[in-house]
Design a protein around this motif. Sequence first.
Motif, PDB file in Angstrom:
ATOM      1  N   PHE A 358       0.836  -1.207   0.000  1.00 43.84           N
ATOM      2  CA  PHE A 358       0.000   0.000   0.000  1.00 43.84           C
ATOM      3  C   PHE A 358       0.876   1.265   0.000  1.00 43.84           C
ATOM      4  O   PHE A 358       0.597   2.248  -0.704  1.00 43.84           O
ATOM      5  N   ILE A 359       1.951   1.233   0.768  1.00 40.65           N
ATOM      6  CA  ILE A 359       2.835   2.401   0.881  1.00 40.65           C
ATOM      7  C   ILE A 359       3.610   2.632  -0.411  1.00 40.65           C
ATOM      8  O   ILE A 359       3.683   3.760  -0.901  1.00 40.65           O
ATOM      9  N   ILE A 360       4.184   1.585  -0.970  1.00 37.16           N
ATOM     10  CA  ILE A 360       5.004   1.784  -2.183  1.00 37.16           C
ATOM     11  C   ILE A 360       4.151   2.116  -3.409  1.00 37.16           C
ATOM     12  O   ILE A 360       4.672   2.610  -4.407  1.00 37.16           O
ATOM     13  N   HIS A 361       2.856   1.874  -3.320  1.00 34.23           N
ATOM     14  CA  HIS A 361       1.948   2.270  -4.401  1.00 34.23           C
ATOM     15  C   HIS A 361       1.232   3.579  -4.068  1.00 34.23           C
ATOM     16  O   HIS A 361       0.172   3.885  -4.630  1.00 34.23           O
ATOM     17  N   SER A 368      -2.585  -1.351  -5.377  1.00 34.10           N
ATOM     18  CA  SER A 368      -2.112  -2.199  -4.274  1.00 34.10           C
ATOM     19  C   SER A 368      -2.793  -3.559  -4.317  1.00 34.10           C
ATOM     20  O   SER A 368      -2.146  -4.603  -4.118  1.00 34.10           O
ATOM     21  N   ALA A 369      -4.108  -3.572  -4.537  1.00 35.04           N
ATOM     22  CA  ALA A 369      -4.841  -4.835  -4.620  1.00 35.04           C
ATOM     23  C   ALA A 369      -4.357  -5.669  -5.802  1.00 35.04           C
ATOM     24  O   ALA A 369      -4.183  -6.895  -5.694  1.00 35.04           O
ATOM     25  N   LYS A 370      -4.125  -4.999  -6.935  1.00 36.48           N
ATOM     26  CA  LYS A 370      -3.642  -5.697  -8.121  1.00 36.48           C
ATOM     27  C   LYS A 370      -2.278  -6.332  -7.868  1.00 36.48           C
ATOM     28  O   LYS A 370      -2.015  -7.481  -8.261  1.00 36.48           O
ATOM     29  N   ALA A 371      -1.367  -5.567  -7.213  1.00 36.95           N
ATOM     30  CA  ALA A 371      -0.024  -6.083  -6.926  1.00 36.95           C
ATOM     31  C   ALA A 371      -0.080  -7.250  -5.940  1.00 36.95           C
ATOM     32  O   ALA A 371       0.761  -8.155  -5.997  1.00 36.95           O
ATOM     33  N   SER A 372      -1.078  -7.240  -5.065  1.00 33.00           N
ATOM     34  CA  SER A 372      -1.217  -8.312  -4.069  1.00 33.00           C
ATOM     35  C   SER A 372      -2.055  -9.486  -4.579  1.00 33.00           C
ATOM     36  O   SER A 372      -2.231 -10.486  -3.864  1.00 33.00           O
ATOM     37  N   ARG A 376     -10.210  -5.610  -4.579  1.00 31.32           N
ATOM     38  CA  ARG A 376     -10.091  -4.260  -4.021  1.00 31.32           C
ATOM     39  C   ARG A 376     -10.732  -4.181  -2.631  1.00 31.32           C
ATOM     40  O   ARG A 376     -10.198  -3.556  -1.712  1.00 31.32           O
ATOM     41  N   ASN A 377     -11.887  -4.822  -2.475  1.00 30.02           N
ATOM     42  CA  ASN A 377     -12.572  -4.801  -1.172  1.00 30.02           C
ATOM     43  C   ASN A 377     -11.765  -5.520  -0.088  1.00 30.02           C
ATOM     44  O   ASN A 377     -11.785  -5.132   1.083  1.00 30.02           O
ATOM     45  N   THR A 378     -11.069  -6.579  -0.529  1.00 31.48           N
ATOM     46  CA  THR A 378     -10.216  -7.304   0.425  1.00 31.48           C
ATOM     47  C   THR A 378      -9.091  -6.409   0.914  1.00 31.48           C
ATOM     48  O   THR A 378      -8.704  -6.452   2.096  1.00 31.48           O
ATOM     49  N   MET A 379      -8.571  -5.576   0.009  1.00 28.06           N
ATOM     50  CA  MET A 379      -7.503  -4.643   0.386  1.00 28.06           C
ATOM     51  C   MET A 379      -8.018  -3.632   1.412  1.00 28.06           C
ATOM     52  O   MET A 379      -7.325  -3.318   2.392  1.00 28.06           O
TER      53      MET A 379
END
Length: 418
Positions: A358-361, A368-372, A376-379
């Motif tokens: 979340f911070i680096i994005h 952030s959700a895409k990278a993880s 999106r709701n889970t993020m």
Amino acid sequence: MEQSTTNLSNSQFLAQNSLQLLEALAGESGLQHIVELGYAMFGNPVLLIDTSLKTIAFSNTEVKDDPVWNEYVTSGYASLSSVNYYTSNKLTLLVNQSEVPFFWTDPYSKYPRIMSKVVIGGKQIALLSIIAHEKPFQNTDLELAILLSKAIAIELQKNKFIHYSRGVMHENFIEELLTGKTKDGKIIQERIKVLNIRFSKNLYTLALDISRFDNSKTSLAYLRNELENQIPKSKAVIYEDKIVLIISYDDHDQFYKSEINKLKMFLKTYHIYAGMSRCFHNLEEVQEHYFQSLDALRLGMLLNEEDYFHPYEEYAIYHFAESSGVENLRKNCHPSLWKLIEYDGENNTDYTRSLYTFIIHSKNITESAKASNIHRNTMFYRLEKIESIMNIDINNSNTFLHLHLSFKILELLKIDLP
């Protein structure tokens, strides 16, 4: 008969001085001692300058009424007016063409001179001048000048800088900038004019680590020359187990587009790491930005060994983090981050990694959700849980900055995320 006696006397005189110089070289007495021996041999002051017209050494003698001597002794280098004068009256050309010492007189210098090149490996490294201040020159003085020049050449070869020098005029000047010996803007501008060096408005220092370079296949001199060919608007010198370049370009963006990729390929080919400073605009700041390039090189090799090119801009935050001292790094982390790491360890979760993502994005939920690889709701849910565990407001700007810095500290401490 008288002529034979004179010849024998001259031969004995030269042999005696040769022996003194040999003993000085064997005794590791140093360059200044050899210059003082020169003064004793000639009975006249001795001056040694390098090819950038900078003073290397001079005998401990007062020559108050000779303007050229005083220029070199007082300021340590030739003024632009002197350079122009000796270029126009052909002394510079005569020195370059002459293979042996010669006598020289001119109206600008009050006293006659003997001029003798100091040569190493077929290249002129320095110029020796003997000034007829205390007595007229003798018949043997030209032969003595040959002996003294050879002794000085041997002594200079013990110096690592001279060993790597190509006899190119800018190298001593760059070394002075790197060591901070020359920081006066007026002196720097005068030297640039004398040396006929041109620098563009955007400057960078680039430091290459050559401490582990295998020179059995390629020489350092070849490597340095290749670098200058790769980056045309640069001046390079071998200095303290580094090849250091001062790079200058009019257009910052064009430099990055046209040269950086070539440089990266070059470094990868030779397996050499390099650090580059931020852009700067004044040569008075070379030393400061040389230190920047060294910090970038050190941090880059510590944190990212896979890459060979490390610009300071990418490591400035790490440098800032360690500025309080390595022993305080752990203390400077946000205290609640350790709480989150401990929670992940006890519950087999990866909230710390989610927070880092979340911070680096830059707080972009979608990216952030895409990278993880989560919805999106889970993020959103994870971030709420993280705030609850850490008892913080992630959107507070000071908290966010502290957490960002804390993750950089973890990298410096080589602490892996759970």
